[in-house]
Each structure stands twice: as structure tokens, then as C-alpha cells.
Scaffold this motif. Structure first.
Motif, PDB file in Angstrom:
ATOM      1  N   GLY A  99       0.814  -1.216   0.000  1.00 47.17           N
ATOM      2  CA  GLY A  99       0.000   0.000   0.000  1.00 47.17           C
ATOM      3  C   GLY A  99       0.839   1.254   0.000  1.00 47.17           C
ATOM      4  O   GLY A  99       2.058   1.196   0.207  1.00 47.17           O
ATOM      5  N   GLU A 100       0.174   2.351  -0.222  1.00 54.39           N
ATOM      6  CA  GLU A 100       0.825   3.662  -0.314  1.00 54.39           C
ATOM      7  C   GLU A 100       1.463   4.005   1.043  1.00 54.39           C
ATOM      8  O   GLU A 100       0.786   3.967   2.066  1.00 54.39           O
ATOM      9  N   LYS A 101       2.751   4.307   1.054  1.00 56.15           N
ATOM     10  CA  LYS A 101       3.448   4.460   2.343  1.00 56.15           C
ATOM     11  C   LYS A 101       3.991   5.862   2.588  1.00 56.15           C
ATOM     12  O   LYS A 101       4.732   6.065   3.546  1.00 56.15           O
ATOM     13  N   TYR A 102       3.647   6.822   1.743  1.00 56.93           N
ATOM     14  CA  TYR A 102       4.219   8.168   1.878  1.00 56.93           C
ATOM     15  C   TYR A 102       3.309   9.099   2.681  1.00 56.93           C
ATOM     16  O   TYR A 102       3.789   9.877   3.502  1.00 56.93           O
ATOM     17  N   THR A 103       1.986   8.984   2.457  1.00 53.05           N
ATOM     18  CA  THR A 103       1.027   9.837   3.177  1.00 53.05           C
ATOM     19  C   THR A 103       1.160   9.691   4.704  1.00 53.05           C
ATOM     20  O   THR A 103       1.177  10.701   5.399  1.00 53.05           O
ATOM     21  N   PRO A 104       1.279   8.473   5.243  1.00 47.32           N
ATOM     22  CA  PRO A 104       1.368   8.338   6.701  1.00 47.32           C
ATOM     23  C   PRO A 104       2.539   9.105   7.322  1.00 47.32           C
ATOM     24  O   PRO A 104       2.502   9.443   8.493  1.00 47.32           O
ATOM     25  N   VAL A 105       3.582   9.374   6.538  1.00 45.67           N
ATOM     26  CA  VAL A 105       4.736  10.097   7.096  1.00 45.67           C
ATOM     27  C   VAL A 105       4.917  11.465   6.434  1.00 45.67           C
ATOM     28  O   VAL A 105       5.996  12.074   6.497  1.00 45.67           O
TER      29      VAL A 105
END
Ligand SMILES: Cc1cc2nc3c(=O)[nH]c(=O)nc-3n(C[C@H](O)[C@H](O)[C@H](O)COP(=O)(O)O)c2cc1C
Length: 169
Positions: A99-105
Motif C-alpha cells: 500500500g501507499e506508504k508516503y502519506t502516513p509520514v
């Protein structure tokens, strides 16, 4: 987010390259605006090879980023202010496959003039064209002291990238 402008610099203006990888860590990214992936790397070098200014990076078979490294001509290495170390830890311990992992950080992708991925939060971007790659196949070729890195068979492919652009801001 406020748009911060890149300034082109020479590869020789990138200082402390050992620390840049080893302590600072970088995001290795490949792909395009439709589909890209990035992961953290701390193994790599900058230098000269075959009369060209190059960067070398090492990507294990298991990394989703490897698929993007293999299907794209270019890759980028992005460095960040120290405040983003935790974010680099996150994208270096989660797979884009899941899954997309950039938005959470709070990392926001941005694309270079050549269409390659980097991040709005990055302060340095080294854009490279892959000119050679080889997979470390034979553990017997390695000094005994480094064989431990491949006990699980998850081998590295070494990518030699010719530096085509370096930008900072
Ligand atoms: C500090 C740090 C350095 C890393 N360096 C490398 C590296 O040089 N090569 C590599 O294959 N993986 C390295 N990794 C592991 C990958 O970043 C990690 O497996 C990542 O989740 C892969 O994401 P992907 O499956 O989306 O490509 C590093 C991880 C961290 C936290």
C-alpha cells in the motif's frame, strides 16, 4: 505546501557522501507520475567510473522498488533534512507492495523535468541513468566476512547510475 525551487549543482558539490548514505540515509525512487516506488537506502557510493560521474546503489531481490529500477531507465536518490529521518525509517520498513506508504509520514511525491520521482520535502536530488547492473550471484566470490549478509538468499543487485542531474534547495 509552498513550492521550493531546485537549483542545479555539480556532482562535485555534493559533500560528505559517505555520511550522506551511511548516516543521513536517502530515498531511492524510480517510476513515473502514474506509478513509482521509493525505499530507503544507506548503502551506496558516489564517484567516478568509466570516465563518468556515477552513483552505485544495492537493491535486494525482495524490494518492490527493484521492479521499478528494472523497468525504468532512470532512478533518483533524494536526501532530506534530519527531521525526516523517522519518515525514512518508515518507508525503509514498509513495502509499497502493501500500500501507499508516503502519506502516513507526510512525504509528497514530486517529479523532475525528466519525469522521475522525488519528494517535495527533499533538499537534494541526484538523478541517474542506469548504465550497468549486476546481481551478486555467487556467495563464494565474497570475502567470508560479508557472506552473512546473504544467508537468506535475498541477493543484492548493484545498479551503477550515471549522474544526469544534481539539484539542491
Ligand atoms: C536505514 C535503512 C537503509 C536501508 N538500505 C537498504 C539498501 O541499501 N538496500 C536495500 O535493498 N534495502 C535497504 N533498506 C531496506 C528497504 O528500504 C526496505 O526493505 C523497504 O521497506 C523496501 O520497500 P519496497 O518493498 O517498497 O521497495 C534499508 C532500510 C533502512 C531503514
Amino acid at each position: 505546501m509552498e513550492e521550493r525551487k531546485w537549483k542545479a549543482i555539480e556532482p562535485t558539490e555534493v559533500k560528505n557522501t559517505i555520511e550522506l548514505f551511511d548516516e543521513g540515509w536517502m530515498a531511492l525512487a524510480a517510476g513515473n507520475e502514474k506509478k513509482f516506488n521509493a525505499m530507503t537506502v544507506s548503502w551506496g557510493q558516489m564517484g567516478e567510473l568509466w570516465g563518468k560521474r556515477i552513483v552505485t546503489v544495492y537493491v535486494r531481490d525482495s524490494r518492490y522498488t527493484k521492479e521499478f529500477m528494472d523497468s525504468n531507465e532512470h532512478f533518483t536518490l533524494s536526501a532530506f533534512p534530519v527531521a525526516y529521518k523517522k519518515a525514512l525509517g518508515y518507508i525503509g520498513s514498509h513495502s509499497g507492495r502493501d500500500g501507499e506508504k508516503y502519506t502516513p509520514v507526510d512525504l509528497h511525491p514530486e517529479f523532475t523535468a525528466l519525469g522521475n520521482p522525488t519528494f517535495k520535502e527533499a533538499c537534494l536530488c541526484i538523478e541517474c541513468k542506469t548504465i550497468y547492473k549486476y546481481r551478486i550471484n555467487n556467495v563464494d566470490d565474497l570475502d567470508e566476512s560479508i557472506r552473512k549478509w546473504y544467508e537468506d538468499g535475498d541477493m543484492h543487485t548493484v545498479y551503477v547510475g550515471e549522474i544526469v542531474n544534481v539539484m539542491e534547495r
